[in-house]
Scaffold this motif. Sequence first.
Motif, PDB file in Angstrom:
ATOM      1  N   LYS A 163      58.938 -42.275  53.731  1.00 44.07           N
ATOM      2  CA  LYS A 163      59.432 -40.950  54.135  1.00 44.07           C
ATOM      3  C   LYS A 163      59.842 -40.116  52.918  1.00 44.07           C
ATOM      4  N   LYS A 164      59.099 -40.276  51.823  1.00 45.88           N
ATOM      5  CA  LYS A 164      59.513 -39.616  50.585  1.00 45.88           C
ATOM      6  C   LYS A 164      59.546 -38.092  50.696  1.00 45.88           C
ATOM      7  N   GLU A 165      58.684 -37.506  51.509  1.00 47.60           N
ATOM      8  CA  GLU A 165      58.723 -36.046  51.667  1.00 47.60           C
ATOM      9  C   GLU A 165      60.049 -35.614  52.276  1.00 47.60           C
ATOM     10  N   LEU A 166      60.518 -36.364  53.283  1.00 47.62           N
ATOM     11  CA  LEU A 166      61.814 -36.068  53.903  1.00 47.62           C
ATOM     12  C   LEU A 166      62.949 -36.280  52.918  1.00 47.62           C
ATOM     13  N   VAL A 167      62.900 -37.391  52.178  1.00 44.91           N
ATOM     14  CA  VAL A 167      63.950 -37.691  51.193  1.00 44.91           C
ATOM     15  C   VAL A 167      64.016 -36.587  50.141  1.00 44.91           C
ATOM     16  N   PHE A 168      62.871 -36.178  49.645  1.00 46.46           N
ATOM     17  CA  PHE A 168      62.855 -35.137  48.614  1.00 46.46           C
ATOM     18  C   PHE A 168      63.247 -33.773  49.176  1.00 46.46           C
ATOM     19  N   SER A 169      62.892 -33.493  50.420  1.00 43.82           N
ATOM     20  CA  SER A 169      63.291 -32.217  51.033  1.00 43.82           C
ATOM     21  C   SER A 169      64.807 -32.141  51.189  1.00 43.82           C
ATOM     22  N   ILE A 170      65.407 -33.223  51.676  1.00 41.20           N
ATOM     23  CA  ILE A 170      66.867 -33.240  51.827  1.00 41.20           C
ATOM     24  C   ILE A 170      67.543 -33.136  50.464  1.00 41.20           C
ATOM     25  N   ALA A 171      67.041 -33.883  49.492  1.00 42.66           N
ATOM     26  CA  ALA A 171      67.621 -33.837  48.150  1.00 42.66           C
ATOM     27  C   ALA A 171      67.492 -32.441  47.541  1.00 42.66           C
ATOM     28  N   ALA A 172      66.328 -31.817  47.694  1.00 41.49           N
ATOM     29  CA  ALA A 172      66.142 -30.466  47.153  1.00 41.49           C
ATOM     30  C   ALA A 172      67.094 -29.484  47.823  1.00 41.49           C
ATOM     31  N   GLY A 173      67.259 -29.616  49.137  1.00 45.27           N
ATOM     32  CA  GLY A 173      68.198 -28.739  49.840  1.00 45.27           C
ATOM     33  C   GLY A 173      69.632 -28.922  49.359  1.00 45.27           C
ATOM     34  N   MET A 174      70.051 -30.175  49.186  1.00 39.76           N
ATOM     35  CA  MET A 174      71.408 -30.443  48.718  1.00 39.76           C
ATOM     36  C   MET A 174      71.614 -29.931  47.295  1.00 39.76           C
ATOM     37  N   ILE A 175      70.617 -30.142  46.450  1.00 45.12           N
ATOM     38  CA  ILE A 175      70.730 -29.664  45.070  1.00 45.12           C
ATOM     39  C   ILE A 175      70.776 -28.142  45.040  1.00 45.12           C
ATOM     40  N   ALA A 176      69.963 -27.498  45.859  1.00 43.08           N
ATOM     41  CA  ALA A 176      69.974 -26.028  45.910  1.00 43.08           C
ATOM     42  C   ALA A 176      71.314 -25.505  46.428  1.00 43.08           C
ATOM     43  N   MET A 177      71.835 -26.135  47.487  1.00 38.57           N
ATOM     44  CA  MET A 177      73.136 -25.692  48.012  1.00 38.57           C
ATOM     45  C   MET A 177      74.253 -25.917  46.998  1.00 38.57           C
ATOM     46  N   ALA A 178      74.221 -27.061  46.329  1.00 31.23           N
ATOM     47  CA  ALA A 178      75.240 -27.339  45.323  1.00 31.23           C
ATOM     48  C   ALA A 178      75.133 -26.354  44.163  1.00 31.23           C
ATOM     49  N   GLY A 179      73.907 -26.038  43.756  1.00 34.34           N
ATOM     50  CA  GLY A 179      73.719 -25.058  42.687  1.00 34.34           C
ATOM     51  C   GLY A 179      74.215 -23.679  43.091  1.00 34.34           C
ATOM     52  N   ALA A 180      73.940 -23.292  44.334  1.00 36.25           N
ATOM     53  CA  ALA A 180      74.425 -21.986  44.814  1.00 36.25           C
ATOM     54  C   ALA A 180      75.955 -21.970  44.851  1.00 36.25           C
ATOM     55  N   TRP A 181      76.549 -23.086  45.294  1.00 36.75           N
ATOM     56  CA  TRP A 181      78.020 -23.149  45.316  1.00 36.75           C
ATOM     57  C   TRP A 181      78.579 -23.089  43.901  1.00 36.75           C
ATOM     58  N   GLN A 182      77.952 -23.819  42.974  1.00 35.41           N
ATOM     59  CA  GLN A 182      78.395 -23.787  41.582  1.00 35.41           C
ATOM     60  C   GLN A 182      78.316 -22.361  41.027  1.00 35.41           C
ATOM     61  N   TRP A 183      77.237 -21.695  41.330  1.00 36.81           N
ATOM     62  CA  TRP A 183      77.048 -20.334  40.828  1.00 36.81           C
ATOM     63  C   TRP A 183      78.103 -19.399  41.415  1.00 36.81           C
ATOM     64  N   HIS A 184      78.376 -19.563  42.687  1.00 45.85           N
ATOM     65  CA  HIS A 184      79.406 -18.745  43.339  1.00 45.85           C
ATOM     66  C   HIS A 184      80.791 -19.060  42.760  1.00 45.85           C
ATOM     67  N   ALA A 185      81.083 -20.326  42.551  1.00 44.59           N
ATOM     68  CA  ALA A 185      82.415 -20.745  42.109  1.00 44.59           C
ATOM     69  C   ALA A 185      82.690 -20.403  40.648  1.00 44.59           C
ATOM     70  N   ARG A 186      81.662 -20.074  39.890  1.00 45.71           N
ATOM     71  CA  ARG A 186      81.862 -19.799  38.465  1.00 45.71           C
ATOM     72  C   ARG A 186      82.790 -18.626  38.220  1.00 45.71           C
ATOM     73  N   SER A 187      82.832 -17.683  39.161  1.00 47.95           N
ATOM     74  CA  SER A 187      83.655 -16.486  38.963  1.00 47.95           C
ATOM     75  C   SER A 187      84.945 -16.514  39.772  1.00 47.95           C
ATOM     76  N   LEU A 188      85.204 -17.619  40.483  1.00 51.45           N
ATOM     77  CA  LEU A 188      86.468 -17.707  41.216  1.00 51.45           C
ATOM     78  C   LEU A 188      87.611 -17.894  40.229  1.00 51.45           C
TER      79      LEU A 188
END
Length: 128
Positions: A58-83
């Motif tokens: 199920k590597k496509e599913l594993v990589f899709s979930i991982a990519a989503g989590m990494i993208a969400m974490a990156g977006a949160w990091q980017w948002h939190a940089r100016s807090l």
Amino acid sequence: MSGEVKAPSTLPAFLSLFTSTGTLICCALPALLVSIGAGAVMAGLIEAVPQITWLGKKKELVFSIAAGMIAMAGAWQWHARSLPCPVDPAQARACTRARRISWIVWWISVGAFVIGAFFAFFAAGLLA
């Protein structure tokens, strides 16, 4: 509600690290073990932890979930940089350190994801 400033959380970065580690387990670890001649170790590992084969199938599913989590974490990091960080010097240093650690963990996650993706999707084609 008090006027207290809350420090940014490192949780999103660690969640992305957790999911990207799954990509290494599913794809990079088996390739590494087989390439260094440790096929017996891989067979023993699969017997001890048979879920590794499910991750590989199920590597496509594993990589899709991982990519989503990494993208969400990156977006949160980017948002939190100016807090804002707290005014107290000790808390401000802790806040700054937490942000720096979060970025380091996030970049480690991205690196783990890229390594896993290479072994999952490209390495087999290079060896053929």
